[in-house]
Design a protein around this motif. Structure first.
Motif, PDB file in Angstrom:
ATOM      1  N   ALA A 178      29.987  41.622  31.798  1.00  0.00           N
ATOM      2  CA  ALA A 178      30.686  40.716  30.871  1.00  0.00           C
ATOM      3  C   ALA A 178      31.474  39.662  31.624  1.00  0.00           C
ATOM      4  O   ALA A 178      31.909  38.670  31.052  1.00  0.00           O
ATOM      5  CB  ALA A 178      31.620  41.522  29.980  1.00  0.00           C
ATOM      6  N   ASN A 179      31.645  39.916  32.935  1.00  0.00           N
ATOM      7  CA  ASN A 179      32.439  39.029  33.776  1.00  0.00           C
ATOM      8  C   ASN A 179      33.864  38.869  33.232  1.00  0.00           C
ATOM      9  O   ASN A 179      34.366  37.763  33.100  1.00  0.00           O
ATOM     10  CB  ASN A 179      31.725  37.669  33.905  1.00  0.00           C
ATOM     11  N   VAL A 180      34.453  40.001  32.869  1.00  0.00           N
ATOM     12  CA  VAL A 180      35.852  39.965  32.443  1.00  0.00           C
ATOM     13  C   VAL A 180      36.690  40.911  33.315  1.00  0.00           C
ATOM     14  O   VAL A 180      36.158  41.844  33.924  1.00  0.00           O
ATOM     15  CB  VAL A 180      36.048  40.365  30.951  1.00  0.00           C
ATOM     16  N   LYS A 181      37.965  40.648  33.354  1.00  0.00           N
ATOM     17  CA  LYS A 181      38.886  41.474  34.128  1.00  0.00           C
ATOM     18  C   LYS A 181      39.939  42.053  33.164  1.00  0.00           C
ATOM     19  O   LYS A 181      40.029  41.632  32.015  1.00  0.00           O
ATOM     20  CB  LYS A 181      39.578  40.635  35.191  1.00  0.00           C
ATOM     21  N   LYS A 182      40.701  42.963  33.701  1.00  0.00           N
ATOM     22  CA  LYS A 182      41.757  43.620  32.921  1.00  0.00           C
ATOM     23  C   LYS A 182      42.559  42.632  32.065  1.00  0.00           C
ATOM     24  O   LYS A 182      42.787  42.868  30.872  1.00  0.00           O
ATOM     25  CB  LYS A 182      42.680  44.332  33.926  1.00  0.00           C
ATOM     26  N   ASP A 183      42.967  41.505  32.673  1.00  0.00           N
ATOM     27  CA  ASP A 183      43.849  40.570  31.954  1.00  0.00           C
ATOM     28  C   ASP A 183      43.193  39.936  30.730  1.00  0.00           C
ATOM     29  O   ASP A 183      43.881  39.482  29.816  1.00  0.00           O
ATOM     30  CB  ASP A 183      44.336  39.461  32.898  1.00  0.00           C
TER      31      ASP A 183
END
Ligand code: KG4
Ligand code: ZN
Length: 375
Positions: free
Chosen positions: A69-74
């Motif tokens: 998804a190319n997402v990070k925690k933030d």
């Protein structure tokens, strides 16, 4: 908003990320690790083995889902996890993982009913509709707007229910199985017929062979007619356990006289599937005639069955032409975390500011519940 969904209620470890807005639910990733091979040799899901596999897989599946998804925690706004019903050792892995993430990341956490997830699988964005078979791609998507009241036919390994929804998250169970779920019956009959696990898709394949093959023309197995349990009862309930037993007894008889085992299995698969579908379709149509839903949805693992999709679609077009019919994209029919993330979005949207704040501390007391009720 971006939602991370987690599903471990049975034999699929799944983590998904969806981007949800009023306009659409967009899928960013949906990683599913299936344990089919492990349970196949036991002929069914072994709860403790399932838990061991979930424990082994949950972190790699989670990592892969974030990467895809190319997402990070933030970027993540909400964590949504299957709370129940399901196998308790399996549910515990997902809920504990979700609680730990919620605590460490300081993100709100929601527990979702598995069946609510299956229903909301119908609301996942339509960018993948092309992969639906040609005939079904003509079905209305959610772009056209899913209108209430909705009547859902929920058909899975653990549930067979007709659920009426007058609005989002408002459920009225108007009918359900009195014994086995229809998916369970597919699996058990497949076992009687000596087919591979999971039984549902294998049985459907044999039934299709029978329907399309020339062997029908040289059919020597006469008078194979299974019962249609509760077809004429005035309620909207189902029963599949007697049908399964009927297959067992008919097989014991026919095996003695049948020369062609393959032909017998194909014909029995076809007859069982026809009997189950006839009851499901008739009861759904009757319920629709009573409650006049604007939309009729299929939900749960058995909704992947093409014959059920076709027959229900045809019956609705014929008898309730004012109702729209929807089926989830095939990959969202069986267990997955995208449906849990999607249901989480609708729950979140329905919460007050205070409830939203409170969900930040759900990691303290969210409990996996094998018998969770839909409410
Ligand atoms: O929803 P699901 O993945 O898990 C539960 O929540 O139970 O449903 C699994 C059930 C199994 O009983 C499986 O045999 C059945 O769905 N199933 C099918 C088909 N694909 C999966 N049954 C009939 N035809 C299919 N094509
Ligand atoms: Zn399921």
């Amino acid at each position: 908003m971006i939602i991370l969904g987690i599903e471990t209620s049975c034999d699929e470890t799944s983590v998904s990320i969806v981007k949800a807005s009023k306009e659409k639910i967009e899928l960013l990733s949906n990683v599913v690790s299936s344990q089919i091979k492990i349970h196949a040799k036991w002929g069914g899901v072994v709860p403790n083995l399932a838990a061991r596999e979930h424990l082994k897989n949950i972190i790699p599946v989670f990592k892969k889902s974030l990467d895809k998804a190319n997402v990070k925690k933030d970027n993540i706004d909400l964590i949504s996890v299957t709370q129940g019903p399901g196998l308790i050792p399996a549910l515990l892995v997902g809920t504990n993982f979700a609680k730990t993430l919620s605590y460490i990341w300081k993100k709100p956490l929601l527990g979702i009913h598995h069946i609510e997830g299956h229903i909301y699988a119908n609301f996942i964005g339509n960018k993948n509709l092309k992969s639906i078979s040609k005939k079904l791609s003509k079905l209305p998507s959610n772009k056209a707007g899913t209108k209430f009241p909705i009547l859902s036919l929920v058909v899975s390994g653990g549930h067979t229910q007709l659920i009426l929804m007058k609005d989002h998250l408002k459920y009225e169970i108007i009918g359900e199985t009195q014994d086995d779920a229809v998916g369970e019956a597919f699996d058990k009959v497949a076992r009687i017929l000596g087919l591979t696990y999971p039984g549902g898709p294998a049985l459907a394949q044999h039934a299709k062979k029978w329907k399309s093959s020339k062997i029908q023309k040289v059919d020597k197995i006469k008078q194979l007619r299974l019962p249609r349990p509760m077809l004429h009862s005035q309620d909207f309930n189902f029963s599949f356990s007697g049908l399964k037993t009927a297959v067992l007894y008919r097989m014991q008889d026919l095996q003695k006289t049948s020369e062609n085992k393959k032909q017998l299995i194909a014909k029995m698969s076809h007859e069982f599937q026809s009997a189950a579908i006839e009851v499901l379709v008739k009861k759904t149509i009757r319920a629709a005639q009573k409650y006049s839903p604007k939309t009729i949805l299929l939900a749960g693992g058995v909704s992947a069955n093409k014959e059920l999709q076709e027959q229900l679609k045809n019956a609705i077009e014929r008898e309730i032409p004012d109702s729209k019919f929807q089926v989830p994209n095939p990959k969202f029919c069986v267990d997955n975390a995208a449906m849990i993330a999607t249901a989480g979005y609708f729950r979140w949207k329905n919460m007050s500011k205070k409830e939203k704040e409170k969900s930040l501390s759900n990691w303290k007391d969210l409990q996996a519940d094998a018998g969770l009720k839909l409410s």
